[in-house]
Scaffold this motif. Structure first.
Motif, PDB file in Angstrom:
ATOM      1  N   ARG A  74      -2.190  -4.716   1.429  1.00 33.13           N
ATOM      2  CA  ARG A  74      -1.373  -5.907   1.689  1.00 33.13           C
ATOM      3  C   ARG A  74      -0.101  -5.885   0.853  1.00 33.13           C
ATOM      4  O   ARG A  74       0.987  -6.225   1.341  1.00 33.13           O
ATOM      5  CB  ARG A  74      -2.197  -7.161   1.395  1.00 33.13           C
ATOM      6  CG  ARG A  74      -3.444  -7.302   2.268  1.00 33.13           C
ATOM      7  CD  ARG A  74      -4.023  -8.692   2.200  1.00 33.13           C
ATOM      8  NE  ARG A  74      -4.541  -9.070   0.900  1.00 33.13           N
ATOM      9  CZ  ARG A  74      -5.813  -8.950   0.531  1.00 33.13           C
ATOM     10  NH1 ARG A  74      -6.704  -8.426   1.369  1.00 33.13           N
ATOM     11  NH2 ARG A  74      -6.221  -9.363  -0.651  1.00 33.13           N
ATOM     12  N   GLU A  75      -0.220  -5.495  -0.398  1.00 33.81           N
ATOM     13  CA  GLU A  75       0.941  -5.460  -1.285  1.00 33.81           C
ATOM     14  C   GLU A  75       1.933  -4.375  -0.856  1.00 33.81           C
ATOM     15  O   GLU A  75       3.151  -4.569  -0.938  1.00 33.81           O
ATOM     16  CB  GLU A  75       0.483  -5.230  -2.724  1.00 33.81           C
ATOM     17  CG  GLU A  75      -0.262  -6.433  -3.306  1.00 33.81           C
ATOM     18  CD  GLU A  75      -0.873  -6.148  -4.664  1.00 33.81           C
ATOM     19  OE1 GLU A  75      -0.574  -5.061  -5.228  1.00 33.81           O
ATOM     20  OE2 GLU A  75      -1.645  -6.991  -5.165  1.00 33.81           O
ATOM     21  N   ALA A  76       1.421  -3.247  -0.388  1.00 35.16           N
ATOM     22  CA  ALA A  76       2.310  -2.177   0.083  1.00 35.16           C
ATOM     23  C   ALA A  76       3.110  -2.643   1.291  1.00 35.16           C
ATOM     24  O   ALA A  76       4.330  -2.430   1.366  1.00 35.16           O
ATOM     25  CB  ALA A  76       1.498  -0.930   0.425  1.00 35.16           C
ATOM     26  N   ASN A  77       2.461  -3.282   2.248  1.00 41.63           N
ATOM     27  CA  ASN A  77       3.161  -3.776   3.433  1.00 41.63           C
ATOM     28  C   ASN A  77       4.220  -4.807   3.060  1.00 41.63           C
ATOM     29  O   ASN A  77       5.343  -4.795   3.587  1.00 41.63           O
ATOM     30  CB  ASN A  77       2.168  -4.383   4.424  1.00 41.63           C
ATOM     31  CG  ASN A  77       1.311  -3.334   5.098  1.00 41.63           C
ATOM     32  OD1 ASN A  77       1.659  -2.161   5.137  1.00 41.63           O
ATOM     33  ND2 ASN A  77       0.181  -3.756   5.644  1.00 41.63           N
ATOM     34  N   LEU A  78       3.869  -5.694   2.140  1.00 45.31           N
ATOM     35  CA  LEU A  78       4.806  -6.738   1.742  1.00 45.31           C
ATOM     36  C   LEU A  78       5.960  -6.155   0.926  1.00 45.31           C
ATOM     37  O   LEU A  78       7.094  -6.643   1.002  1.00 45.31           O
ATOM     38  CB  LEU A  78       4.076  -7.817   0.948  1.00 45.31           C
ATOM     39  CG  LEU A  78       4.764  -9.184   0.852  1.00 45.31           C
ATOM     40  CD1 LEU A  78       5.066  -9.742   2.240  1.00 45.31           C
ATOM     41  CD2 LEU A  78       3.886 -10.164   0.067  1.00 45.31           C
ATOM     42  N   GLU A  95       5.249   5.570   2.533  1.00 49.41           N
ATOM     43  CA  GLU A  95       4.504   6.826   2.586  1.00 49.41           C
ATOM     44  C   GLU A  95       3.002   6.573   2.510  1.00 49.41           C
ATOM     45  O   GLU A  95       2.213   7.221   3.214  1.00 49.41           O
ATOM     46  CB  GLU A  95       4.931   7.729   1.429  1.00 49.41           C
ATOM     47  CG  GLU A  95       6.345   8.262   1.540  1.00 49.41           C
ATOM     48  CD  GLU A  95       6.743   9.106   0.343  1.00 49.41           C
ATOM     49  OE1 GLU A  95       7.764   9.798   0.438  1.00 49.41           O
ATOM     50  OE2 GLU A  95       6.019   9.070  -0.687  1.00 49.41           O
ATOM     51  N   GLU A  96       2.623   5.602   1.690  1.00 55.67           N
ATOM     52  CA  GLU A  96       1.197   5.329   1.506  1.00 55.67           C
ATOM     53  C   GLU A  96       0.564   4.732   2.756  1.00 55.67           C
ATOM     54  O   GLU A  96      -0.503   5.167   3.190  1.00 55.67           O
ATOM     55  CB  GLU A  96       1.013   4.386   0.313  1.00 55.67           C
ATOM     56  CG  GLU A  96       1.364   5.029  -1.029  1.00 55.67           C
ATOM     57  CD  GLU A  96       1.362   4.037  -2.171  1.00 55.67           C
ATOM     58  OE1 GLU A  96       1.167   2.824  -1.908  1.00 55.67           O
ATOM     59  OE2 GLU A  96       1.575   4.445  -3.326  1.00 55.67           O
ATOM     60  N   VAL A  97       1.218   3.753   3.364  1.00 59.88           N
ATOM     61  CA  VAL A  97       0.579   3.070   4.489  1.00 59.88           C
ATOM     62  C   VAL A  97       0.597   3.918   5.760  1.00 59.88           C
ATOM     63  O   VAL A  97      -0.230   3.724   6.657  1.00 59.88           O
ATOM     64  CB  VAL A  97       1.205   1.685   4.765  1.00 59.88           C
ATOM     65  CG1 VAL A  97       0.996   0.764   3.578  1.00 59.88           C
ATOM     66  CG2 VAL A  97       2.681   1.793   5.122  1.00 59.88           C
ATOM     67  N   LEU A  98       1.541   4.866   5.851  1.00 56.68           N
ATOM     68  CA  LEU A  98       1.580   5.749   7.014  1.00 56.68           C
ATOM     69  C   LEU A  98       1.029   7.140   6.701  1.00 56.68           C
ATOM     70  O   LEU A  98       1.032   8.015   7.570  1.00 56.68           O
ATOM     71  CB  LEU A  98       3.006   5.861   7.563  1.00 56.68           C
ATOM     72  CG  LEU A  98       3.520   4.609   8.279  1.00 56.68           C
ATOM     73  CD1 LEU A  98       4.971   4.786   8.700  1.00 56.68           C
ATOM     74  CD2 LEU A  98       2.657   4.276   9.499  1.00 56.68           C
TER      75      LEU A  98
END
Length: 210
Positions: free
Chosen positions: A175-179, A48-51
Motif C-alpha cells: 500500500r505504501e509503495a503504491n501511494l 520497480e517493486e510493485v511491478l
C-alpha cells in the motif's frame, strides 16, 4: 560514375536519409523515466517493486503538459467531474502487468470518507488518500493563478493509480509503495499547475494510516 553514385546513395540511406548520421532517440525504459520523469528516486524504486521489474516498456513523454492543459480547461468549463487518458502507463518490458495513473476533477461525493471501498485503506495525506494492492487515490484542492476563480472556488483534483491486474498482497509495504508512486506524480501535477503550497502535499509522502 554510375557505380559511384549508387555507392553514395547507399551511404546516404544508411545515415538516416542523409540526416548526418543522427543517433536514434534513447529508449525510456528505466523506472525513473516513466510517468514523464515525475517519479522521485523513492517512487521509481517503489514502481520497480510493485511491478517486479527494472526494465519497462518505452515510455512516451508529454503526459504532464497534457494533463495540465486538460485540468485547466475542465475547471474553466466549471466541470464538477472529469476523466482523461492516463498521464502515465507503466508496464514491465516482459509481461503484461502495468499501472495507469490518471487525473481529473472530482466532487465531494467521490470522497470515500469513513467507509472506504473494500481493499482500500485511508492515509493522512492531502484532502483524502486511500491505497490498496490494486489501486490508490489521492484527492487534493488547488488554488492557482492558472485556475481563474480558484481563490474563491478551489479546484478539486483527483489522482488515481490502477493496476490492470495485480496479485500483490494487501500489506502495508504494498500500500505504501503504491501511494509513494501516486504521491510523486500528483506532486508534479500540482507544481505544474502552480497550486498554492503544492495543494497541501508535502515533498515526501505521508504514509501514516488513519
Amino acid at each position: 560514375m554510375i557505380k559511384s553514385v549508387a555507392l553514395g546513395l547507399t551511404a546516404c540511406f544508411l545515415l538516416a536519409a542523409c540526416g548526418g548520421g543522427e543517433e536514434p532517440e534513447e529508449q525510456r525504459v528505466t523506472a525513473a523515466q516513466q510517468c514523464d520523469d515525475t517519479l522521485s528516486p523513492e517512487a521509481a524504486q517503489a514502481l520497480e517493486e510493485v511491478l517486479s521489474t527494472r526494465t519497462f516498456d518505452d515510455a512516451p513523454s508529454g503526459g504532464l503538459a497534457r494533463v495540465e492543459k486538460q485540468l485547466i480547461e475542465d475547471y474553466a468549463k466549471r466541470e464538477r467531474w472529469s476523466l482523461h487518458p492516463p498521464l502515465c502507463r507503466a508496464g514491465a518490458s516482459e509481461g503484461t502487468d502495468r499501472i495507469d495513473i490518471d487525473f481529473g476533477l472530482y466532487y465531494d461525493d467521490d470522497l470515500f470518507g469513513d467507509a472506504p471501498a473494500r481493499g482500500l485503506h485511508p492515509y493522512a495525506m492531502g484532502r483524502e488518500a486511500q491505497s490498496g494492492p490494486k489501486r490508490a487515490y489521492l484527492f487534493v484542492t488547488c488554488v492557482s493563478s492558472q485556475l481563474k476563480g480558484s481563490d474563491q472556488r478551489p479546484a478539486r483534483i483527483r489522482g488515481a493509480l490502477r493496476f490492470n491486474k495485480s496479485k500483490l498482497p494487501d500489506t502495508p509495504a504494498v500500500r505504501e509503495a503504491n501511494l509513494t508512486v501516486l504521491h510523486s506524480v500528483t506532486l508534479a501535477v500540482v507544481k505544474k499547475l502552480g497550486c498554492r503550497d503544492n495543494a497541501g502535499l508535502p515533498d515526501k509522502p505521508v504514509l501514516t494510516p488513519k
